[in-house]
Design an enzyme around this catalytic site. Sequence first.
Site, PDB file in Angstrom:
ATOM      1  N   GLU A 423      -9.462   2.500  -0.633  1.00  0.00           N
ATOM      2  CA  GLU A 423     -10.011   2.020   0.874  1.00  0.00           C
ATOM      3  C   GLU A 423     -10.058   3.454   1.743  1.00  0.00           C
ATOM      4  OE1 GLU A 423      -7.048  -1.149   2.226  1.00  0.00           O
ATOM      5  OE2 GLU A 423      -7.867  -2.382   0.573  1.00  0.00           O
ATOM      6  N   GLU A 531      -8.532  -4.953  -6.186  1.00  0.00           N
ATOM      7  CA  GLU A 531      -7.464  -5.755  -5.629  1.00  0.00           C
ATOM      8  C   GLU A 531      -8.084  -6.726  -5.007  1.00  0.00           C
ATOM      9  OE1 GLU A 531      -5.636  -2.818  -2.986  1.00  0.00           O
ATOM     10  OE2 GLU A 531      -5.311  -4.511  -1.495  1.00  0.00           O
TER      11      GLU A 531
END
Length: 836
Positions: A423, A531
């Site tokens: 991220e 994820e």
Amino acid sequence: MNINRILICCLTSIFCMACGTQKESVRQHTSFNNDWTFHLGDVAEAIRPDYDDSGWRKLNLPHDWAIEGAFSAENPSGAGGGALPGGIGWYRKVFTPGKEIDGKRVFIDFDGVYMNSEVFINGQSLGIRPFGYISFRYDLTPYLKYGEPNVMAVRVDNSDQPNSRWYSGCGIYRNTWLTVTHPVHIDQWGTYLTTPEVSAKQATVAATTIVKNDHSAIEEAEVQTLIYNAEGKKVAQSNSSTVRMAAGDTARVQQQMILDKPHLWDVESPYLYTVRTEIRLDGQLVDTYDTPLGVRSFRFDAERGFILNGREVKIKGVCQHHDLGCLGAAVNTRAIERQLEILREMGCNGIRCSHNPPAPELLDLCDRMGFIVMDETFDMWRKKKTAHDYARYFNEWHERDLTDHILRDRNHPSVFMWSIGNEVLEQWDQADADTLSLEEANLVLNFGHEQHTLAAVSDSRSINELLTQKLANIARGLDPTRPITAGCNEPRASNHLFRANALDIIGYNYHEKYIKDVPRNFPGKPFIFAESTSGLMTRGYYRMPSDSMYIWPERWDKPFTDPSFSCSSYDNCHVPWGSTHEVAWLLTKQNPFVSGLYVWTGFDYLGEPTPYGFPARSSYFGIIDLAGFPKDVYYMYQSEWTEKPVLHLFPHWNWEPGQTLDMWAYYNQADEVELYINGTSQGIRRKGDKELHVSWRVRFEPGTVRIVSRNAGKEVLTKEIHTAGVPAHIRLTADRKEVKADGLDLSFITVEVTDANGNLCPHADNLIQFAVEGSAFIAGVDNGCQTSMESFKAPQRQAFNGKCLVVLQNNGTKGSARLTATSDNLKESITINGNN
């Protein structure tokens, strides 16, 4: 200076150096963990060899000083960092290397120090390492005094906070090692094994060895590589290779071997060979080095997903942070093994190291137990997520840290892919989090960004694309055998990381609605949920009606609170960027091109207590709570991910008379289930194609609720839950009653408050006192409650929804240890034996 400690360290050092770790080893690789002193606070004079540290605390490593502290809203780590203290700490150790190793090379190896460590030997600085998760080595040889005391000092600076989005721990929290070699030796992480050809008939094993000559003269060395099977029998060997090296030079040796009818490494049967590299000078063995080998073939396919040894295998994984609950970040092999055992029992076959290089012990265990690991290096690149995070060191250190990470881990057969980032804000042109709080930064990362923040369509490469290419090329250059991915929470193809065309696998974090478009948007690219999910649950808490969905928080910029400080365990509470557990798994299960998923998360972890702030101080994301107790959804995964018969009914059966409540059941190997309340049927339920549980809305009446699963009319399993009475007993259950007398081994003891009939009291909150006699001490206590302010190191714990945990650690002596638990008029004991 404490002369008794010097003598003890001297004797210990000489003993360790006299003992090899292998029968024929001439390399000495011994623990350097024992007999340190520690001081919390900055002491500049501590680098001086003659500094008097007799008043410092004596301890053994690994050590995490933060976990010993008090939770506080004033701690600068914030709730996101676990609300525990940081600071500066010093460690010192006096040791005496024997004169017999004079002329050899002596190295100190640190598996990890959080963070900003500086190491000194006899007052001389050996270097600084900012990244708290990286392993590193220093050469002690030029500075040692043989046959007399030497002083090692380590300064650890974790005072600038927040520097992490979760609990980091503080100190020398991973293992340390003293390595002694001949001047002509295999370099650090100096072997590299690959299996370019693998079949059931035979496998080709290629070995590359880096040999270093630290002699002051030219040396000619003979190198040979041998393969031993799991039983210790030699099954293959290379021809000898001779290399000539100038003083201070290194040589690269490449060799090949053939393994006939190899045992393949697989998630179901993780078979390991040992590859031994030997170095000889004039026929004399001067160095040996062992490397694990798992022979397997694999690939990620854009249409069929993950293929291991020729068969399609769905990755059923979880993301894991590095803390060990009440033990904090301090590494303990048994504690990691217990976590993996609990996950394996659930059917899990994959681990994502989130979001940093893991402890080497985790990968060793994954090798032996059969997990598919996504090994990750960075949570941020140049753009920071918190005020003092790794971004401030990235420009100077990223090449070194990424290189060391890949070199260290590339021989582990459990590692199947490298993740170069999680991220990272470089996915967008603009995604600044600098002005936000830690909690706001965590949330805004996942809520998406406007189209204008993404890369414009252009033939030129942006700086973020070039950086992605650079990192991928470093990893690929060191290990071309594994694919490279990243955890991306920007699913559009204009994401800078995707546009760089440097990732071998498209990895999404969440964004389930975009999955159907992956084959079209990324033709020919394999895909994985790096994820997923982010369901929120508190063990033993149920919010009804269960068919209402609680999406918390509503938006990143809207304050959220709830007086319960709890999240529902019905799988009806999740973050707005995530989904329920059932939705994410069904999407993975029903789409062959999805290689698998890594659920956020396997265990609750310290810090990041989404959706709450302080006094919440640990996460709600886990399938298993911080103490290691499964939440109800654990059994949904077990029913889907294993072949064992499963029937799990919840919640408990202690409610108000006449209260309407929802009963859920997870089951498998049956086509129907029937629920009974005090003998009266409440109806039969069957799962639909897109359902992973069944439910009943019933009225509570005290007594017994029973459930029966049937297949073709034949009973498969039956379970009962009884209304519990008042607390009458304490039940103690140890995961292991026999532990090693090594000063490290652990026994995890579940403490339950029960009624007179042995039923768990689901609302019990008794304060339970613990006392230990004999060969163990209390290493930690916990209860899985995300808002508990109790110390993890105290000799008592309040039960949470009927349960708590006490962890006993052997104290280094043989014999029995007796744990006694008391609460008011309740008392129970259990005995744990410490053996060799």
